[in-house]
Write a protein that holds these residues in place. Structure first.
Motif, mmCIF file in Angstrom:
data_model
loop_
_atom_site.group_PDB
_atom_site.id
_atom_site.type_symbol
_atom_site.label_atom_id
_atom_site.label_comp_id
_atom_site.label_asym_id
_atom_site.label_seq_id
_atom_site.Cartn_x
_atom_site.Cartn_y
_atom_site.Cartn_z
ATOM 1 N N HIS A 32 0.837 -1.208 0.000
ATOM 2 C CA HIS A 32 0.000 0.000 0.000
ATOM 3 C C HIS A 32 0.869 1.254 0.000
ATOM 4 O O HIS A 32 2.062 1.215 0.300
ATOM 5 C CB HIS A 32 -0.909 0.020 1.227
ATOM 6 N N GLU A 49 -2.865 10.535 -6.484
ATOM 7 C CA GLU A 49 -4.131 11.244 -6.270
ATOM 8 C C GLU A 49 -3.954 12.558 -5.507
ATOM 9 O O GLU A 49 -4.374 13.620 -5.972
ATOM 10 C CB GLU A 49 -5.100 10.339 -5.507
ATOM 11 N N SER A 105 -5.618 5.872 -0.312
ATOM 12 C CA SER A 105 -6.119 4.707 -1.069
ATOM 13 C C SER A 105 -7.206 3.954 -0.318
ATOM 14 O O SER A 105 -7.936 3.155 -0.918
ATOM 15 C CB SER A 105 -4.966 3.762 -1.404
ATOM 16 N N ASP A 163 1.599 7.562 -4.859
ATOM 17 C CA ASP A 163 0.286 8.178 -4.655
ATOM 18 C C ASP A 163 0.084 9.178 -5.786
ATOM 19 O O ASP A 163 0.720 10.231 -5.817
ATOM 20 C CB ASP A 163 0.258 8.882 -3.295
#
Length: 838
Positions: free
Chosen positions: A195, A419, A200, A417
């Motif tokens: 992760h 986003e 997320s 990441d």
């Protein structure tokens, strides 16, 4: 404050030399008296005088005063970032949050668990929303494994709820003391393999904006707000709901292996990265050599538990763990002991626990006994996985150069990441979590800033980034180089919070929309920021302006100096001293330099008034009998000198007053009238001694002031909003205008009060004075007047020692109420005595 500290160090050195001299002289006097007992009267007189001064100080003051101002300071766990806020609200509902926002018009800051370490939870003079009571679980969908919570809930409390359903949090930090809202706001990560950051696992947010609107943000609705709010450090709005994806709770078994740092990336890639059974993983890179990594992995297991605890409870005793951390911080020897003995003993034991147990550590195990002189702090660097080997030597070089006391470096892994607009991982990275110890003094802070900026350059040279919840030492240029999408974040912020009300020390530093603001210009002015507690602490200091004015008026009324209330004056000073210190004792950090100054001048005035009291009530009273109805020109000149002195110190430092010319003028005064010859010369001689001593003492203080090599700050600055034209004069300058805002510079001391009285006739609202939102004002009321202004706090009443019909009221006001209060006082014929300008 540096000037005050330097001046008083200089004075104290001189006092120490004087005391040493007096001590030696006393020893000689004692030996002399022992041999010549008949000459002991001067010695005993001196001793009696010192005893009297001590008694006067002891019996004066107000030891029964117990009122304290409300503590409005917020701080984080490091205790390095104390911030004075305007007010604090602990909301329990969306409606309370919306009402708090709509009923205020200044900046807003948001705090949760207060584990960010660089001012991210607060902003000067802001409305502070403490979210920790906003902490309910709103919905748990067992089938979808999703939970919706209020942001103030801490991970441990959420774990207690979901553990009953055998569910776990998907992504969180190692420790369970953080709030969910704060974790989302910093886009946290943990030790989870496979992760990246928490974004997320976030499905949806509900946010209250600066306009008081409640909006929903997700990947399908207000997507840009979603991307800005997660990792947005509270700058977009108040997160009031968060929906998170959960996972199953499983048993995990610990496995460890020592790995050379040069082989670590290959080891991780071969054994950890693609193993779906690895839930948690981190590597402890041992300081000070940074050559060996202790890899700690937690693997899914079906073996019998070695510890059946499901979630670590609060309130356990962590004295052993805390002491071990302290031992490691002592020296490199402590670090060697940890590496060679402590860690092998800990990790030798087989350990199989529930996932929720391993995810619920308590930060109490890291908490030192005190953070007063030193504190533990975090930094975190995100380095691309293929740059790990080249970065470690650079990191070590900087730590060695500055002798940084690093206790641990924990290596974690995170996927990119793509986003969050303030994403800290544009590519796959290793996170270097640095746990170090630093001093809390100004020099230590400065050194940390210096090596952090150098470290930031090293990070950028490896195309890395750093974590923003920590001390924001990076320059604006470094920030913009690392966070290339920051412009998108600030564009969203500017669109939904155009006044940029949601703010904190981090955002204020890097927000491009604020860099040209009038407040930023004010902060660049030397001496702009004033310590707010000094508006309270200056009251006793200013009493030594008010009291000489009373003395001059007393003499001008034809009254005898022997009738002046010297003891009541001493008592009133120490009352104001006791009250001022008590008022600020819990609301502000200890202002040691200013308190020392007040103590020194208090002793000085007590010694001066004690001499006058003794003299005027003995010799002065005796010569008073020889006076007649008329006074001599010399005595009139003495009265003029006292008035000139009291007027002078209202605007200028007392030690700049020219004492000696007044002595000369007094001796030159004619002797034409029929005043008493004895009384005239007695007054002249005593005045000569008084002003000669003051001239010498003033010279000493002036030398001390010049020894500081600093120019005194002679202006106080304030930001106001007004459509009116403000006309400059010799005591008022308009430094900058921006729309309806104006930055004003006003001459300090007496001129400041007079200027404020004049400005009250205009349509002006004060936003801040010297960076502060509160100020103290004193007014004088007679027995027939009442003070009923609503928006003020009466701190205490004080006696005007020469006028029993008048009382001094010392009041605390919000700065935006200062001009309305002065306007009210003028309309009620109440005298505004002074506005205490810090």
């Amino acid at each position: 404050m540096k000037k005050i500290k330097t001046v008083f160090k200089f004075i104290l050195r001189i006092i120490l030399k004087v005391l040493t001299f007096v001590y030696r002289m006393l020893r000689k006097c004692i030996r002399f008296i022992h041999n010549k007992k008949r000459y002991s009267i001067p010695f005993y007189t001196f001793i009696g005088y010192i005893v009297l001064v001590i008694i006067l100080i002891k019996v004066s003051g107000d030891n029964n005063f117990n009122k304290t101002l409300r503590n409005k300071r917020v701080n984080d766990v490091t205790q390095l970032n104390s911030i004075q806020v305007a007010s604090e609200v602990q909301p329990n509902s969306n409606e309370e949050i919306i009402e708090a926002i709509k009923s205020s018009n200044g900046p807003i800051s948001i705090g949760g668990g207060r584990f960010s370490m660089g001012g991210q939870i607060g902003f000067q003079n802001s409305l502070h929303l403490d979210m920790r009571q906003f902490n309910k679980v709103l919905n748990l969908d067992r089938k979808k494994k999703q939970v919706t919570v209020q942001p103030g809930i801490v991970w441990r409390d959420l774990q207690k709820v979901i553990d009953k359903e055998n569910l776990s949090i998907k992504i969180m930090q190692t420790y369970a003391n953080f709030t969910v809202g704060g974790s989302i706001s910093v886009n946290c990560h943990g030790r989870y393999i496979g992760h990246g950051p928490i974004i997320s696992s976030v499905l949806q947010l509900k946010i209250v904006t600066a306009s008081g609107e409640l909006i929903t943000a997700s990947r399908t609705e207000n997507e840009d707000v979603f991307k800005a709010a997660i990792g947005g450090y509270g700058g977009i709005g108040v997160i009031v709901e968060a929906t998170l994806q959960l996972v199953d709770n499983v048993k995990v078994e610990r496995q460890t292996q020592l790995v050379n740092v040069s082989y670590y990336n290959q080891f991780f890639s071969n054994h950890i990265r693609n193993d779906t059974d690895v839930i948690f993983q981190n590597g402890d890179l041992y300081p000070p050599n940074y050559d060996i990594v202790n890899n700690v992995s937690w693997i899914v297991s079906d073996k019998e538990l070695t510890d059946t605890t499901r979630v670590t409870p609060e309130g356990l005793n962590y004295r052993l763990e805390s002491n071990l951390v302290e031992m490691v911080s002592w020296s490199n020897f402590g670090k060697w002991v940890r590496r060679k003995f402590i860690d092998p003993a800990i990790y030798r034991k087989k350990k199989i626990v529930w996932r929720n147990k391993e995810a619920s550590y308590d930060v109490a195990e890291l908490e030192p006994k005190s953070r007063k002189e030193s504190t533990y702090v975090l930094q975190e660097y995100f380095i691309p996985v293929n740059k790990l080997e080249s970065f470690v030597p650079k990191m070590r070089s900087i730590y060695d150069k500055y002798d940084v006391n690093v206790l641990n470096v924990s290596l974690r892994h995170a996927y990119p990441d793509k986003e969050s607009y303030l994403s800290w991982a544009d590519e796959e990275v290793f996170a270097f979590v640095i746990y170090y110890k630093q001093g809390t003094d100004a020099k230590s802070k400065s050194i940390v800033k210096q090596w952090t900026i150098e470290m930031t350059d090293a990070i950028l040279s490896e195309n890395g980034k750093w974590y923003l919840p920590y001390q924001p030492h990076a320059t604006k240029e470094q920030f913009n180089q690392a966070f290339s999408n920051a412009d998108k974040y600030f564009e969203v912020k500017n669109r939904i919070d155009s006044l940029h009300r949601f703010n904190n020390e981090l955002l204020d530093r890097y927000n491009p929309y604020l860099q040209t603001s009038i407040e930023k210009d004010a902060e660049e002015i030397k001496g702009y920021l004033r310590e707010e507690e000094q508006t309270v602490l200056t009251v006793p200091e200013w009493y030594l302006v008010f009291n000489p004015e009373e003395y001059a008026g007393f003499l001008e009324d034809g009254k005898d100096p022997s009738d002046f209330p010297y003891y009541r004056s001493i008592d009133e000073y120490w009352k104001l001293y006791d009250r001022s210190k008590m008022l600020v004792s819990k609301a502000y950090p200890n202002n040691e330099e200013y308190n020392t100054m007040l103590g020194v001048i208090g002793v000085s005035v007590t010694m001066e008034y004690a001499v006058k009291m003794i003299y005027e009530n003995t010799i002065g009273r005796l010569f008073e009998w020889f006076s007649n109805e008329s006074i001599s020109e010399k005595e009139e000149t003495i009265v003029e000198a006292q008035r000139a002195y009291s007027d002078f110190i209202y605007h200028t430092a007392w030690y700049e007053f020219e004492f000696m010319p007044w002595i000369k003028k007094t001796w030159k005064a004619s002797n034409s009238n029929n005043a008493s010859w004895l009384r005239k010369w007695e007054r002249t001689m005593f005045f000569t001694l008084e002003f000669t001593f003051k001239a010498a003492y003033a010279q000493l203080i002036e030398w001390a002031a010049k020894a500081s090599y600093e120019e005194p700050v002679t202006d106080i600055y304030m930001v106001v909003s007004s459509e009116d034209t403000i006309t400059p004069n010799k005591d008022l300058q308009v430094i900058k205008e921006q729309e309806n805002k104006k930055l004003l510079g006003i001459t300090r001391w007496g001129a400041f009060t007079k200027t404020i009285i004049k400005l009250c006739d205009q349509d002006i609202e004060i936003q801040e004075i010297g960076g502060n939102d509160e100020i103290v004002v004193s007014v004088l009321l007679n027995k027939n007047q009442q003070l009923d202004f609503k928006n003020m706090e009466l701190l205490y009443e004080s006696d005007v020692v020469t006028d029993s019909n008048t009382t001094r009221y010392v009041c605390l006001l919000q700065v935006n109420e200062l001009l309305p209060f002065v306007r009210y006082a003028k309309n009620k014929s109440i005298e505004v005595e002074h506005v205490f300008d810090y």
